[in-house]
Design a protein around this motif. Structure first.
Motif, PDB file in Angstrom:
ATOM      1  N   GLU A 107       4.409   0.375  -5.641  1.00 13.32           N
ATOM      2  CA  GLU A 107       5.689  -0.031  -5.052  1.00 13.32           C
ATOM      3  C   GLU A 107       5.600  -0.074  -3.533  1.00 13.32           C
ATOM      4  O   GLU A 107       6.388  -0.736  -2.871  1.00 13.32           O
ATOM      5  CB  GLU A 107       6.795   0.965  -5.450  1.00 13.32           C
ATOM      6  N   LEU A 108       4.665   0.708  -2.964  1.00 19.21           N
ATOM      7  CA  LEU A 108       4.540   0.793  -1.504  1.00 19.21           C
ATOM      8  C   LEU A 108       3.714  -0.358  -0.928  1.00 19.21           C
ATOM      9  O   LEU A 108       3.661  -0.550   0.279  1.00 19.21           O
ATOM     10  CB  LEU A 108       3.879   2.127  -1.116  1.00 19.21           C
ATOM     11  N   SER A 109       3.059  -1.071  -1.803  1.00 21.99           N
ATOM     12  CA  SER A 109       2.157  -2.144  -1.358  1.00 21.99           C
ATOM     13  C   SER A 109       2.915  -3.253  -0.622  1.00 21.99           C
ATOM     14  O   SER A 109       4.010  -3.640  -1.025  1.00 21.99           O
ATOM     15  CB  SER A 109       1.457  -2.729  -2.588  1.00 21.99           C
ATOM     16  N   GLN A 110       2.332  -3.706   0.491  1.00 26.14           N
ATOM     17  CA  GLN A 110       2.896  -4.866   1.201  1.00 26.14           C
ATOM     18  C   GLN A 110       1.776  -5.857   1.426  1.00 26.14           C
ATOM     19  O   GLN A 110       0.733  -5.502   1.994  1.00 26.14           O
ATOM     20  CB  GLN A 110       3.472  -4.433   2.544  1.00 26.14           C
ATOM     21  N   GLN A 111       2.006  -7.057   1.000  1.00 29.75           N
ATOM     22  CA  GLN A 111       0.952  -8.066   1.049  1.00 29.75           C
ATOM     23  C   GLN A 111       0.382  -8.204   2.462  1.00 29.75           C
ATOM     24  O   GLN A 111       1.130  -8.323   3.425  1.00 29.75           O
ATOM     25  CB  GLN A 111       1.483  -9.404   0.559  1.00 29.75           C
TER      26      GLN A 111
ATOM     27  N   GLN B  56      -1.300  -5.965   4.220  1.00 31.29           N
ATOM     28  CA  GLN B  56      -1.627  -4.721   4.928  1.00 31.29           C
ATOM     29  C   GLN B  56      -3.020  -4.250   4.541  1.00 31.29           C
ATOM     30  O   GLN B  56      -3.439  -4.391   3.396  1.00 31.29           O
ATOM     31  CB  GLN B  56      -0.601  -3.630   4.568  1.00 31.29           C
TER      32      GLN B  56
ATOM     33  N   PRO C 236      -3.061  -1.981  -4.523  1.00 26.20           N
ATOM     34  CA  PRO C 236      -2.045  -1.818  -3.478  1.00 26.20           C
ATOM     35  C   PRO C 236      -2.629  -2.148  -2.099  1.00 26.20           C
ATOM     36  O   PRO C 236      -3.782  -1.794  -1.823  1.00 26.20           O
ATOM     37  CB  PRO C 236      -1.664  -0.344  -3.564  1.00 26.20           C
ATOM     38  N   GLU C 237      -1.830  -2.775  -1.274  1.00 27.70           N
ATOM     39  CA  GLU C 237      -2.294  -3.131   0.068  1.00 27.70           C
ATOM     40  C   GLU C 237      -1.523  -2.272   1.062  1.00 27.70           C
ATOM     41  O   GLU C 237      -0.313  -2.394   1.201  1.00 27.70           O
ATOM     42  CB  GLU C 237      -2.055  -4.631   0.315  1.00 27.70           C
ATOM     43  N   MET C 238      -2.249  -1.362   1.735  1.00 32.30           N
ATOM     44  CA  MET C 238      -1.597  -0.359   2.595  1.00 32.30           C
ATOM     45  C   MET C 238      -2.502   0.030   3.758  1.00 32.30           C
ATOM     46  O   MET C 238      -3.726  -0.115   3.678  1.00 32.30           O
ATOM     47  CB  MET C 238      -1.303   0.919   1.784  1.00 32.30           C
TER      48      MET C 238
ATOM     49  N   GLN D 299      -0.479   5.318   5.711  1.00 32.56           N
ATOM     50  CA  GLN D 299       0.446   5.293   4.568  1.00 32.56           C
ATOM     51  C   GLN D 299      -0.169   5.944   3.339  1.00 32.56           C
ATOM     52  O   GLN D 299       0.495   6.697   2.623  1.00 32.56           O
ATOM     53  CB  GLN D 299       0.817   3.848   4.230  1.00 32.56           C
TER      54      GLN D 299
END
Lengths: 530, 377
Positions: A32-36, A38, A74-76, A80
């Motif tokens: 859920e924390l992943s942001q494309q 990052q 995940p992208e972080m 993070q």
């Protein structure tokens, strides 16, 4: 103004209960924390000369092995990820954090940190099992020497460390049992394995996996495995006996040699499950009681970390007669150097790849070396003493009992029953366990099905001080008091911990309503919405 | 928590339940005993217990308009006292209620389409409800009787109320068949305990609120029962198999696509029904010319394998079958519910009881056996 700190910590000379509150972060799942876009690490573009020489690196991977899509990771950023896992770690109760005597049968003893340091030395951390024998003589020597120690401790003739877990070592012995009967031409006829209800459940499970029928014995009126039932159970179909002693109740079967004899008399083999060896280390030996095979969990008795602390280590030991069946390879010594012996035609083969978890064997070896033979015996003596002190203190709490073999001492653990408290207050053992989390303590009931009603299994090992054992008992006493004065408060626990109560168990029986991976969650959600 | 739309609760109080208990009469069946109990100074506790369940139900679930109950002491007084505005059905004769009133009320509630019947009583009341509606409507018992052998009761009145609330609000949806046991009170007063399996009611299942057979959950129980059945089926030979009553033996027939007489004895051969609901005479006739094995299961909580609930399998029948051809099956949980007490036999034939008194292997799963003692008393 100076104040006496003791005034705040003690009442009438006794320490107050610890005031504990666990961090509760309400942390999302990492996906859920992943942001494309990052990234944790931005790699520099390779220089053109390098690119020219290397060419298209992906083309060296066979077409059929290339992914069609990018992995859904995940992208972080690094920070993070660090925060995410630190928060999760704060919502956990590690073995080094709590008085971990509430997980009886698990032997949650202290894992010396110096041994962790040893295992991180480059000489062990950077070697590979495919290296040439000549370049890993050090760890082979340690494996060889550790085998000699376990032979001395158990009386067995040879050991294999190939198993990565206790149950794998048990399965190894079950496979050896089958191989032995095969060689004798009796494998088809001997299709039954006998165990007891309070033996390590892996005994029955491994026998089942190996294709055996399982016959279970119950305790007799004195709380010991029923010898008359054993006599009824044995026959020409008996492949062997797989038994734990002391059992999960902490009760030591004094008739164990009679059990072994009855099984030997009908041609069966006997396996001694020594997952619970902490109370007999240096005192009794499996081979001396007539057993043909035994096993140890290095991650329990031999003080290497348990479960999520790292991989475990199982050691499977056998008599001279059965040594030829051990998994391949075993470590040998030819007078000049240590070697891996692959030339073993009667071997059952491999239980898993290579020859054991090297760092775990090193840590166990270091632990034994730090104690010596006398030290090992002292471990068992303190573990038994601690346990019988705990037993006495526990039985002083109204509502607690220790069923079976009542009034007799126990070895390293006890399976208690809160049935009397449950009948009086409606507060179950499970409720008590959830309330114990409010004091920063682990608590375990027992395996299902509950043979002891409202069970609770405690094992203090040699690692905990009297004050720590007293603290654990004081918490359980407090919870028993609360059960009488404010049962709803206990039944709605935990209040200060991250653990939440599952009110409705129904969905757990419906696989379409739960998922253990993010991918499965997405898929099932989509199916549900469709 | 809120009730789902259109949920209706039926509520029945057996006003004489538990009357004989405190005064040592071992039960309250029948007007003579009830009169005797009152003479001995018995004060009914059933109303307090029923009210406690209703209060928990109301607290857990909020207001409930759709409560159907019987007049006066059979529910109305308790329901109104707890703040409900119930729909009243039927007629009773105050102070003179009988088992018939309970049966009629349950049948009427079934006809009205209630979603759940919550009743306060003991084994006798459970038996009346079972006779009236069987497993066609879910029920929960508020334990208030002298005899509580049946598995249809909450652990205590509060648990029964909570379970009802959770079922009516859809929080719990799993239902399971639970044994209705009853003992012969007249014999019990003579010191003879002869509990029998009377039938089954359908109850919502919560592992902490119902005193059941200590099984972790109905799903694993079902899996175990099927595993036991497959062990029996896979090892069947050409002989006849006399299958005793119960939910444990039922999956042997259902796995073969056959119907089981739940509280009766069926005979199968070569995977087909040979005799449905057999009696002693038909079994003896069969055994004149055929070999047979018998498959039975202990009665939960008591452990009788012969002589209770399966009297068709008489000493004569057992003598013909041969004691080596007896197969006992059980979930491990049912054995555990005996708390270490042996299995029991009371066939009525001393010699057979003695011959059966030894350690036997009980089939507890596929390829799984427990060695356990049997006692002939």
């Amino acid at each position: 103004m100076t104040q006496d700190i003791m005034k705040f910590r003690y009442t009438d000379g006794k320490p107050n209960l610890r005031r504990f509150h666990q961090a509760r972060w309400d942390e999302p799942i990492i996906f859920e924390l992943s942001q494309q876009g990052q990234r944790g690490v931005l790699l520099p573009e390779a220089e053109s000369e390098i690119k020219e020489i290397v060419g298209d690196i992906l083309s060296t991977i066979p077409e059929t092995m290339r992914r069609k899509q990018l992995p859904a990771l995940p992208e972080m950023s690094q920070a993070q990820v660090l925060r995410h896992y630190l928060r999760l770690s704060q919502e956990n109760l590690g073995a080094d954090l709590n008085v971990d005597i509430g997980q009886g049968t698990c032997t949650m003893k202290y894992n010396p940190k110096v041994n962790e340091q040893l295992a991180r030395l480059p000489g062990i951390a950077e070697i590979h099992p495919l290296q040439d024998e000549d370049t890993v003589q050090g760890i082979l020597e340690i494996m060889y020497q550790f085998e000699q120690m376990l032979k001395e401790i158990s009386g067995m003739a040879r050991f294999s460390f190939q198993s990565q877990a206790g149950s794998q070592a048990i399965y190894t012995c079950t496979a050896i049992m089958r191989a032995y009967h095969q060689v004798n031409g009796e494998a088809d006829q001997r299709d039954e394995v006998i165990t007891t209800i309070f033996s390590h459940p892996s005994n029955a499970a491994c026998a089942k996996v190996a294709g055996y029928k399982v016959i279970t014995l119950y305790p007799d009126e004195d709380g010991y495995p029923d010898f008359n039932a054993l006599k009824e159970a044995v026959s020409e179909r008996t492949a062997g006996l797989m038994i734990t002693n002391p059992e999960d109740t902490g009760i030591y079967n004094p008739n164990i040699t009679k059990f072994v004899k009855v099984v030997h008399d009908v041609g069966g083999l006997c396996f001694y499950d020594q997952a619970n060896a902490n109370g007999i280390l240096g005192i009794t030996r499996a081979r001396d009681a007539g057993f043909d095979m035994c096993h140890f969990n290095l991650h329990k008795t031999f003080a290497t970390p348990h479960g999520c602390g790292g991989p475990g280590g199982g050691a499977a030991g056998v008599s001279e007669e059965l040594a030829k069946f051990l998994p391949v390879p075993v470590v040998g010594w030819d007078g000049k150097k240590y070697f891996l012996d692959h030339n073993r035609p009667d071997s059952i083969g491999k239980i898993r790849s290579f020859y054991g978890v090297a760092p775990v064997i090193l840590k166990a070896y270091a632990w034994v070396m730090s104690l010596g033979a006398d030290g090992l015996r002292e471990v068992a003596e303190i573990a038994v003493l601690n346990n019988n002190y705990l037993l006495k203190k526990m039985l002083e709490i109204p509502g607690v009992s220790a069923p079976y073999a009542e009034g007799k001492p126990r070895k390293e653990q006890v399976r208690y029953s809160w049935q009397a408290l449950y009948e009086e207050t409606g507060v179950s053992s499970e409720d008590i366990g959830l309330r114990a989390a409010d004091f920063g303590l682990h608590y375990w009931t027992s395996h299902h099905p509950f043979v002891v009603p409202e069970p609770n299994t405690l094992e203090p090992t040699e690692s905990y001080t009297k004050a720590e054992i007293d603290e654990y008992v004081a918490v359980l006493r407090q919870i028993a008091d609360e059960a009488r004065t404010n049962p709803e408060f206990v039944k709605t626990a935990p209040h200060n911990s991250t653990v939440h109560r599952i009110v409705n168990h129904d969905p757990l029986d419906k696989p379409e309503q739960w998922a253990v991976t993010w991918r499965a969650y997405r898929r099932k959600l989509k199916q549900h919405e469709a | 928590m809120a009730f789902s739309n259109q949920r209706t609760l039926g509520f029945i109080v057996n006003p004489v339940a538990g009357l004989g208990g405190r005064v040592g009469l071992k039960g309250s069946d029948g007007p003579i005993i009830q009169q005797r109990a009152r003479e001995l100074g018995a004060v009914p506790e059933v109303f307090d217990r029923a009210a406690e369940a209703l209060r928990v139900l109301k607290t857990s679930a909020g207001d409930l308009d759709k409560l159907v109950t019987c007049p006066g002491e059979m529910g109305e007084i308790t329901a109104v006292g707890c703040g409900f505005s119930p729909l009243i059905i039927g007629d009773i004769c105050q102070g003179m209620t009988t088992a018939e009133n309970t049966k009629e009320a349950a049948q009427e509630m079934l006809a009205l389409g209630v979603d759940l019947i919550l009743f306060a009583g003991g084994d006798g009341t459970a038996r009346d409800i079972c006779e009236a509606v069987g497993d066609s409507v879910p029920t929960i018992g508020i334990p208030a009787g002298v005899k509580i052998h049946s598995a249809v009761f909450g652990i205590n009145p509060a648990s029964a109320g909570k379970l009802a609330a959770q079922y009516l609000s859809d929080e719990i949806q799993t239902l399971r068949n639970a044994e209705v046991m009853d003992i012969d009170e007249a014999a019990y007063r003579q010191g003879i305990i002869s509990p029998g399996l009377f039938g089954y009611l359908r109850i919502p299942y919560h592992r902490r609120l119902v005193q059941t057979r200590k099984s972790p959950n109905p799903v694993s129980e079902k899996a175990t029962l099927n595993a036991i059945a497959l062990d029996i089926i896979d090892h069947m030979d050409e002989s006849y198999y006399i299958i005793g009553p119960g939910t444990t033996t039922r999956p042997i027939l259902t796995n073969l696509g056959l119907n089981k007489t739940l509280i009766g004895v069926d005979v199968i051969c070569k995977r087909k029904i040979a005799i449905a609901d057999a009696n002693e005479t038909s079994l003896l006739e069969l055994l004149e010319n055929h070999l047979a094995k018998v498959v039975v299961t202990p009665i939960g909580g008591q452990g009788f394998i012969f002589g209770r609930g399966n009297q068709q399998i008489s000493p004569k029948v057992l003598g013909k079958i041969g004691l080596d051809n007896i197969i006992v099956i059980s979930t491990p949980e049912k054995i555990l519910s005996l708390g270490g007490r042996p299995l029991l036999v009371d066939t009525g034939d001393f010699e057979i009881d003695q011959a059966l008194s030894r350690h036997i292997k009980i089939v507890t799963g596929y390829g799984e056996r427990i060695v356990y003692p049997v006692s002939g008393g």
